[in-house]
Motif scaffolding. Sequence first.
Motif, mmCIF file in Angstrom:
data_model
loop_
_atom_site.group_PDB
_atom_site.id
_atom_site.type_symbol
_atom_site.label_atom_id
_atom_site.label_comp_id
_atom_site.label_asym_id
_atom_site.label_seq_id
_atom_site.Cartn_x
_atom_site.Cartn_y
_atom_site.Cartn_z
ATOM 1 N N THR A 149 -30.760 -5.325 -58.373
ATOM 2 C CA THR A 149 -32.038 -5.805 -58.890
ATOM 3 C C THR A 149 -31.848 -6.999 -59.808
ATOM 4 O O THR A 149 -32.782 -7.440 -60.451
ATOM 5 N N GLY A 150 -30.633 -7.489 -59.880
ATOM 6 C CA GLY A 150 -30.328 -8.624 -60.737
ATOM 7 C C GLY A 150 -30.769 -9.923 -60.094
ATOM 8 O O GLY A 150 -31.898 -10.078 -59.652
ATOM 9 N N CYS A 151 -29.847 -10.830 -59.978
ATOM 10 C CA CYS A 151 -30.184 -12.145 -59.451
ATOM 11 C C CYS A 151 -29.114 -12.598 -58.475
ATOM 12 O O CYS A 151 -28.087 -11.954 -58.310
ATOM 13 N N THR A 152 -29.371 -13.716 -57.842
ATOM 14 C CA THR A 152 -28.375 -14.358 -57.001
ATOM 15 C C THR A 152 -27.895 -15.588 -57.749
ATOM 16 O O THR A 152 -28.695 -16.416 -58.172
ATOM 17 N N LEU A 153 -26.603 -15.688 -57.934
ATOM 18 C CA LEU A 153 -25.991 -16.823 -58.605
ATOM 19 C C LEU A 153 -25.344 -17.694 -57.542
ATOM 20 O O LEU A 153 -24.577 -17.199 -56.721
ATOM 21 N N SER A 154 -25.664 -18.973 -57.546
ATOM 22 C CA SER A 154 -25.100 -19.887 -56.553
ATOM 23 C C SER A 154 -24.278 -20.963 -57.257
ATOM 24 O O SER A 154 -24.738 -21.560 -58.227
ATOM 25 N N PHE A 155 -23.079 -21.180 -56.751
ATOM 26 C CA PHE A 155 -22.170 -22.161 -57.332
ATOM 27 C C PHE A 155 -21.639 -23.072 -56.237
ATOM 28 O O PHE A 155 -21.402 -22.630 -55.114
ATOM 29 N N ALA A 156 -21.413 -24.340 -56.594
ATOM 30 C CA ALA A 156 -20.793 -25.269 -55.660
ATOM 31 C C ALA A 156 -19.323 -24.908 -55.504
ATOM 32 O O ALA A 156 -18.690 -24.389 -56.421
ATOM 33 N N ALA A 157 -18.794 -25.166 -54.340
ATOM 34 C CA ALA A 157 -17.391 -24.916 -54.042
ATOM 35 C C ALA A 157 -16.872 -26.078 -53.200
ATOM 36 O O ALA A 157 -17.646 -26.933 -52.772
ATOM 37 N N VAL A 158 -15.579 -26.105 -52.979
ATOM 38 C CA VAL A 158 -15.026 -27.088 -52.054
ATOM 39 C C VAL A 158 -14.837 -26.412 -50.701
ATOM 40 O O VAL A 158 -14.715 -25.192 -50.596
ATOM 41 N N TYR A 159 -14.834 -27.216 -49.678
ATOM 42 C CA TYR A 159 -14.840 -26.758 -48.292
ATOM 43 C C TYR A 159 -13.788 -25.696 -47.997
ATOM 44 O O TYR A 159 -14.071 -24.680 -47.377
ATOM 45 N N ASP A 160 -12.570 -25.898 -48.450
ATOM 46 C CA ASP A 160 -11.482 -24.977 -48.109
ATOM 47 C C ASP A 160 -11.487 -23.683 -48.927
ATOM 48 O O ASP A 160 -10.718 -22.778 -48.650
ATOM 49 N N GLU A 161 -12.350 -23.582 -49.955
ATOM 50 C CA GLU A 161 -12.415 -22.368 -50.766
ATOM 51 C C GLU A 161 -13.265 -21.272 -50.133
ATOM 52 O O GLU A 161 -13.184 -20.125 -50.553
ATOM 53 N N VAL A 162 -14.113 -21.627 -49.206
ATOM 54 C CA VAL A 162 -15.078 -20.665 -48.670
ATOM 55 C C VAL A 162 -14.923 -20.547 -47.156
ATOM 56 O O VAL A 162 -14.666 -21.534 -46.476
ATOM 57 N N PRO A 163 -15.063 -19.325 -46.590
ATOM 58 C CA PRO A 163 -14.657 -19.103 -45.205
ATOM 59 C C PRO A 163 -15.731 -19.119 -44.122
ATOM 60 O O PRO A 163 -15.398 -19.206 -42.947
ATOM 61 N N VAL A 164 -17.010 -19.019 -44.465
ATOM 62 C CA VAL A 164 -18.019 -18.769 -43.427
ATOM 63 C C VAL A 164 -18.922 -19.979 -43.218
ATOM 64 O O VAL A 164 -19.637 -20.395 -44.139
ATOM 65 N N ASP A 165 -18.903 -20.537 -42.002
ATOM 66 C CA ASP A 165 -19.818 -21.622 -41.660
ATOM 67 C C ASP A 165 -21.217 -21.050 -41.444
ATOM 68 O O ASP A 165 -21.377 -19.991 -40.832
ATOM 69 N N THR A 166 -22.223 -21.749 -41.958
ATOM 70 C CA THR A 166 -23.610 -21.326 -41.782
ATOM 71 C C THR A 166 -24.321 -22.271 -40.834
ATOM 72 O O THR A 166 -23.841 -23.375 -40.559
ATOM 73 N N LEU A 167 -25.485 -21.852 -40.376
ATOM 74 C CA LEU A 167 -26.283 -22.732 -39.521
ATOM 75 C C LEU A 167 -26.835 -23.928 -40.291
ATOM 76 O O LEU A 167 -27.155 -24.941 -39.702
ATOM 77 N N TRP A 168 -27.001 -23.804 -41.601
ATOM 78 C CA TRP A 168 -27.631 -24.867 -42.386
ATOM 79 C C TRP A 168 -26.615 -25.839 -42.978
ATOM 80 O O TRP A 168 -26.809 -26.403 -44.053
ATOM 81 N N ILE A 169 -25.501 -26.013 -42.282
ATOM 82 C CA ILE A 169 -24.512 -27.056 -42.544
ATOM 83 C C ILE A 169 -23.793 -26.861 -43.878
ATOM 84 O O ILE A 169 -23.478 -27.804 -44.580
ATOM 85 N N THR A 170 -23.549 -25.612 -44.237
ATOM 86 C CA THR A 170 -22.712 -25.332 -45.390
ATOM 87 C C THR A 170 -21.635 -24.344 -44.972
ATOM 88 O O THR A 170 -21.647 -23.825 -43.859
ATOM 89 N N ARG A 171 -20.745 -24.116 -45.860
ATOM 90 C CA ARG A 171 -19.739 -23.074 -45.695
ATOM 91 C C ARG A 171 -19.865 -22.214 -46.950
ATOM 92 O O ARG A 171 -19.879 -22.729 -48.060
ATOM 93 N N ASP A 172 -19.990 -20.887 -46.784
ATOM 94 C CA ASP A 172 -20.312 -20.005 -47.899
ATOM 95 C C ASP A 172 -19.330 -18.855 -48.051
ATOM 96 O O ASP A 172 -18.684 -18.443 -47.098
ATOM 97 N N LEU A 173 -19.296 -18.324 -49.259
ATOM 98 C CA LEU A 173 -18.660 -17.055 -49.568
ATOM 99 C C LEU A 173 -19.672 -16.286 -50.408
ATOM 100 O O LEU A 173 -20.150 -16.789 -51.424
#
Length: 186
Positions: free
Chosen positions: A89-113
């Motif tokens: 019930t808290g919140c979602t925290l979003s932080f910028a990362a560099v490409y090689d730090e995160v493993p999952v490609d998304t449809l909206w042209i980002t790579r996320d963890l």
Amino acid sequence: MSEVQSPVPAPTPGARSPGISRAIYGMPMFTALFVLDLGAAVSWYVEGLGFASPFTVPGSSGRALLHLLRWQFQDLLVRPAPSAVTAGTGCTLSFAAVYDEVPVDTLWITRDLTTSDPDGNVVVFTAARPPGSQEPAFSKQVERAEQAVVDCPNPESGMSLRNTTQIGGQLAHCDAWRQDRPSWLG
């Protein structure tokens, strides 16, 4: 235009993280995060995600406010919760990362963890994908949405609102859309 440079590197494979900033700067935006177990939360963010804890402010009841940061402008102020925290019930925290730090490609042209902290707050690290790595299906959806945009002038305010709402494959009429708009839009 601001003279402060973004710490986010260009979206390329092999880009390097700018690292933790020790600069003193005005925080234009930050998240105040309430947690049940201050020690567990700080350990999770510092040891698990690489944040730093540059300072702690003692509270009147012995409790503290901790400042956590990752890159410049990625600040968290962590405080003990006044009562039990319900996971999720808290919140979602979003932080910028560099490409090689995160493993999952998304449809909206980002790579996320995406992960969750000990109190159930969702933490997302997002990196832009390199130019030319667009997903064709997503690009087509964006093109269709851009073609479906119409201006809906508001006679009371004189402002023009953009409408991309589609109902049954047909573009919703501006008057029907206005009935559903939030009250703060006037």
